[in-house]
Design an enzyme around this catalytic site. Sequence first.
Site, mmCIF file in Angstrom:
data_model
loop_
_atom_site.group_PDB
_atom_site.id
_atom_site.type_symbol
_atom_site.label_atom_id
_atom_site.label_comp_id
_atom_site.label_asym_id
_atom_site.label_seq_id
_atom_site.Cartn_x
_atom_site.Cartn_y
_atom_site.Cartn_z
ATOM 1 N N GLY A 314 0.836 -1.201 0.000
ATOM 2 C CA GLY A 314 0.000 0.000 0.000
ATOM 3 C C GLY A 314 0.868 1.247 0.000
ATOM 4 O O GLY A 314 2.007 1.233 -0.473
ATOM 5 N N GLU A 315 0.329 2.328 0.522
ATOM 6 C CA GLU A 315 1.020 3.614 0.644
ATOM 7 C C GLU A 315 1.290 4.288 -0.706
ATOM 8 O O GLU A 315 1.866 5.362 -0.755
ATOM 9 C CB GLU A 315 2.369 3.480 1.372
ATOM 10 C CG GLU A 315 2.283 2.877 2.751
ATOM 11 C CD GLU A 315 3.659 2.642 3.377
ATOM 12 O OE1 GLU A 315 4.698 2.955 2.735
ATOM 13 O OE2 GLU A 315 3.703 2.136 4.505
#
Length: 345
Positions: A314-315
């Site tokens: 993610g991120e």
Amino acid sequence: MTRTHVAPPSPDIAALARERLSGLATPPGALGRVGELGVWLSAAQGVVPPRPLTDVRLVVLAGDHGVAAHGVSAYPAAITEAMVRTLVAGRAGVSALAREHGVTVTVLDIAVDAELDDLPDAVTARKVRRGSGAIQLTDALTREQAEHSLALGAALAGELADDGAQLLMTGDLGIGNTTVAAALVAATLGLPADEVTGRGTGIDDDGWTRKRDVVAQALARAAGRTSDPVEVLTALGSADLAATVGFLVEASTRGVPVLLDGLMSVACAVVAEAHAPGAAAWWLAGHRSTEPAQAHALKSLGLEPVLDLGMRLGEGSGAVTALPVLRSSVAVMRDVALLAEILPS
């Protein structure tokens, strides 16, 4: 936000770019997907060859999710706050990747279930609420909060477009968010919980069963409300994901291409496409995550990921990792000689 149809990148420019690609001093098709991406970027930018990607922005939208208290994640909800702080300090996984590849990162607290008043105002000024409702039990948001979050995301994309951003990316932070994203994909595409539920942060078999059951209960609770994308976000989303939807719609409307990340951004993309048909023509899929809901979402959007590396951080990390491939596509379209230039006259 009212529903609107989004016009695609210029087909005339795309045709000119394909003509240039076919005229390069390379065997036909030898550049494969790299050449195709160069054509797409030319059309999105409206110029042949495409301009170098020197101004790329990643916005990480953070929020907590009520489902995190119901055994759907391998990590406690407190990790969200900790990771926001880590990103602000420039020490998250995506921070290292972004520095390597020249991407400007902004992190915003949209719905973290903590007070982060000690952080800069730029991080906290757009906060909508603390956390979201547990979607199997109650709506995630009020309708007003969903609409406000959509408008917030649209305003953010508009600001970046006005500031000259050439390529945008969205990232996510929030324990429990893969459960919510799976529910959004299932509700929008009419899929059962079994087909969209994945392992997220690495849950075991019992955790997967709990997560699947939460998604199924949420879908049952939201039955009859899935034809309206704003209602889907109200019932099953969160403020940070609704903001991502608004961000994607506005970027497309403004003609700024977006490189999507993993499940979160692609789940939001499915809702954004339902809200603004045609918007998906402005998006690329950065990478294929390990989450089954993402595979269904990508298929519905007609997007083929640039990378398939088994990533699930993610991120925005997958999108940033894919950026060098896009830059390669620009380089070959700009700098490879045309066959007509090197053949003897």
